[in-house]
Scaffold this active site. Structure first.
Site, PDB file in Angstrom:
ATOM      1  N   ARG A  82     -25.752  22.383  24.259  1.00  0.00           N
ATOM      2  CA  ARG A  82     -26.643  20.956  24.937  1.00  0.00           C
ATOM      3  C   ARG A  82     -26.375  19.839  24.025  1.00  0.00           C
ATOM      4  O   ARG A  82     -26.679  19.991  22.762  1.00  0.00           O
ATOM      5  CB  ARG A  82     -27.889  21.378  24.854  1.00  0.00           C
ATOM      6  CG  ARG A  82     -28.935  20.189  25.305  1.00  0.00           C
ATOM      7  CD  ARG A  82     -30.331  20.742  25.455  1.00  0.00           C
ATOM      8  NE  ARG A  82     -31.341  19.645  26.023  1.00  0.00           N
ATOM      9  CZ  ARG A  82     -31.500  19.100  27.123  1.00  0.00           C
ATOM     10  NH1 ARG A  82     -30.910  19.668  27.844  1.00  0.00           N
ATOM     11  NH2 ARG A  82     -32.197  18.249  27.156  1.00  0.00           N
ATOM     12  N   TYR A 151     -31.170  17.270  18.074  1.00  0.00           N
ATOM     13  CA  TYR A 151     -29.781  18.005  18.363  1.00  0.00           C
ATOM     14  C   TYR A 151     -29.357  18.282  17.031  1.00  0.00           C
ATOM     15  O   TYR A 151     -28.737  19.470  16.778  1.00  0.00           O
ATOM     16  CB  TYR A 151     -28.938  16.837  18.986  1.00  0.00           C
ATOM     17  CG  TYR A 151     -27.468  17.189  18.967  1.00  0.00           C
ATOM     18  CD1 TYR A 151     -27.182  18.121  19.661  1.00  0.00           C
ATOM     19  CD2 TYR A 151     -26.708  16.144  18.223  1.00  0.00           C
ATOM     20  CE1 TYR A 151     -25.639  18.559  19.895  1.00  0.00           C
ATOM     21  CE2 TYR A 151     -25.217  16.638  18.364  1.00  0.00           C
ATOM     22  CZ  TYR A 151     -24.958  17.690  19.170  1.00  0.00           C
ATOM     23  OH  TYR A 151     -23.486  17.961  19.170  1.00  0.00           O
TER      24      TYR A 151
END
Length: 329
Positions: A82, A151
């Site tokens: 992702r 992230y």
């Protein structure tokens, strides 16, 4: 050598499979979420004449993968993830990133180790090191991690889990942290910059004196292959880069030359741009355009005897002249 590449339909994964498919003695296995239909021809098949074997990876958040995924596989290159989302609408972004980037990666690696896979190469991100470097300083592979967003944190947690798994199982793990990756077909901010240059829009970036590292897709795939093959890469962390840092102003001019387009740059002081960005809620964008982020690739150069094959200028030219599709060996 059979190599399983996850995220094989992605920007990095597709380029890596193309390189591996033309490498003597190498058999790439392209792991994708769903298999291509019989009627469709993937960009990979079109480039290498259908020589690539596909396997379905399924949902990366699943705890179990097809046991046949690792049949005869010597190494895994885990590109699927992702990725950093500019406009994240998740209620809890960190949970969403962890489900794929941490849990998914570790489940995959554990099954790979159980199946006897020798080496697991993990494509991480320079965001594990941080978002900016001080003037004249560079990130090092040995620096303490300092991620600033969900992230980067998810990638750091995955790295930690993978190195622990390596210690427990004996499967070799190699971690690569690239900065901005560019090349033909790239998306995101780099593609946006290309579109602005194509339109001839004046850009207020003619007086930016930052320094930023990047890595061309061909240089990155070279490094990944070296990490697959070199004995000294086992259980190491490497930073990727072209070995040549540019200011934002220099990058835009170099892009214009590669595109054969006239670039219209207005020399607005960086301090004014920072203030304007804060007023319109674009502080993160200003940081990427105006701040510095440099990486030191000395470790990869010395330990793996690796050097970037292409300069930034050559890498940018290859974005537009099609040579990156012709020269993969």
């Amino acid at each position: 050598m059979r190599v399983l590449v996850t995220g094989a339909n992605g920007f990095v994964g597709r380029s890596l499979v193309l390189r591996l498919a033309t490498r003597p003695g190498c058999q790439p296995v392209a792991a994708v979420r769903t298999l291509p239909s019989c009627e469709s021809v993937s960009p990979i098949d079109a480039a290498v004449g259908g020589a690539v074997r596909y396997v379905a990876l399924g949902d990366l958040t699943g705890k179990e993968f097809n046991p046949k995924l690792f049949d005869g596989v010597y190494a895994v290159v885990h590109c699927a993830a992702r990725v950093h989302v500019m406009r994240n609408r998740e209620m809890n972004p960190l949970t969403a990133f962890r489900a794929v980037n941490v849990d998914g990666a570790l489940h995959l690696a554990k099954q790979a180790a159980s199946a006897g896979v020798k080496r697991f190469v993990f494509l991480s991100t320079i965001k594990v090191n941080g978002e900016m470097t001080a003037p004249g300083a560079s990130f090092q592979a040995c620096d303490a991690p300092a991620p600033e967003d969900a992230y980067g944190l998810s990638k750091q947690e995955a790295e930690r889990g993978l190195l622990q798994l390596a210690a427990e199982t004996g499967m070799e793990v190699v971690i690569i942290r690239p900065p901005l990756v560019y090349g033909a077909g790239v998306k995101g901010n780099f593609a946006s910059m290309i579109r602005l240059i194509e339109k001839g829009i004046p850009l207020p970036l003619g007086a930016i004196h930052n320094r930023r590292s990047m890595v061309g897709i061909d240089n990155l795939t070279d490094l990944i292959i070296r990490c697959l093959e070199h004995p000294a890469a086992a259980n190491q962390v490497f930073l990727a880069g072209d070995g040549q840092d540019l200011s934002t102003t220099e990058l835009i001019r170099a892009l214009g030359m590669a595109m054969n387009k006239r670039v219209r740059l207005v020399p607005v002081p960086a301090a004014i741009l920072v203030l304007a960005a804060r007023l319109v809620g674009k502080r993160a964008l200003a940081q990427r355009l105006l701040g510095s982020l440099q990486v030191d690739i000395t470790k990869a150069s010395e330990l793996l005897d690796w050097r970037p094959r292409y300069s930034v200028e050559e890498g940018l030219r290859r974005c537009f002249d099609g040579s990156n599709q012709r020269d993969r060996a």
